[in-house]
Design an enzyme around this catalytic site. Sequence first.
Site, mmCIF file in Angstrom:
data_model
loop_
_atom_site.group_PDB
_atom_site.id
_atom_site.type_symbol
_atom_site.label_atom_id
_atom_site.label_comp_id
_atom_site.label_asym_id
_atom_site.label_seq_id
_atom_site.Cartn_x
_atom_site.Cartn_y
_atom_site.Cartn_z
ATOM 1 N N CYS A 121 0.833 -1.204 0.000
ATOM 2 C CA CYS A 121 0.000 0.000 0.000
ATOM 3 C C CYS A 121 0.869 1.256 0.000
ATOM 4 O O CYS A 121 1.986 1.259 0.530
ATOM 5 C CB CYS A 121 -0.913 0.001 1.231
ATOM 6 S SG CYS A 121 -2.255 -1.206 1.130
ATOM 7 N N CYS A 202 -3.483 0.136 -3.327
ATOM 8 C CA CYS A 202 -4.198 0.412 -2.076
ATOM 9 C C CYS A 202 -3.526 1.567 -1.343
ATOM 10 O O CYS A 202 -2.378 1.920 -1.618
ATOM 11 C CB CYS A 202 -4.240 -0.837 -1.187
ATOM 12 S SG CYS A 202 -2.633 -1.546 -0.790
#
Length: 305
Positions: A121, A202
Amino acid sequence: MPLQQGSARTRQRTVLLVGIAVLLAALVLAVVLASLLTHGRHEVSPKMLKWKDRGTTKNLKEVVLGRCYNYITAQYPELGDKDCLKIWESLKDAFIYKNPCNITAEDYQPLMELASHPIPCNKSLFWSKTGDLVHRYTKSNQNFLTLEDTLLGYMADRVSWCGDPSAPGINYESCPKRSECESNPGSVFWKMASKMFAEAACGVVQVMLNGSIEAGAFRSSSIFGSIEVFNLNPDKVSEVHIWLMQDIGGPQSESCSGHSIQRLMSILEERNFKIVCEDNYRPVQLLQCVHNPDHTDCRLCTNST
């Protein structure tokens, strides 16, 4: 008398056998001709055409395998369980002996599954028309990954491949451009890889665009504009940061308030993303200034004594 009857029967059998042989030969010839005519209507060998793009990269197998092994051993040893030989075979199977204008997503599905890996992420960095700059940046800053910094993109970056229905099954002379046919091996591959890269993103994601392009920094026809932006998952991505980079010395064709950037923001807002846009993101601009250290654009942090 019996001798004459035997000779007659022998002649009859001979005539019959010759007739059967001629009939079989005619049938075989008809089948071959029909096959050739049908083949000619439905598929033209690429060797009959001169495509407009470069042909398959020489020593493609060695290039792909070398990059794969380097990636999983030297760069990301945590991916050491990847099978580079299987990855190469799945890439080869996707295009070899195939018409280069009839490639499908299904052809590449095994490759995508074999070569995919998680993207941490906050590390995904997308780009459009900033290829050289964005990759110089990710080489100097390991906190970000472009598609070309993933295993799939790293193996395929700047190489070319396409098939040929006739032996040896690979066209080393030329391959079709996207303008010649949409479903060519390169276009289908990068569309699938880009879609998968966007779906995996993400946290906070970044996109580096070119503010010195007269036609506009955001283009709906680009891979980012047509595929990646629509495959970001609002449930996984918290913010989209736009880095609008202008060339050192200009031209300054567009800023964050420009028309194409506003269009991009509208698309992102409709998909419920938070957006931050920054003109000439300073860490990237400093990298630009490495090549232009004396330019006035690169003296913003210089204090006179």
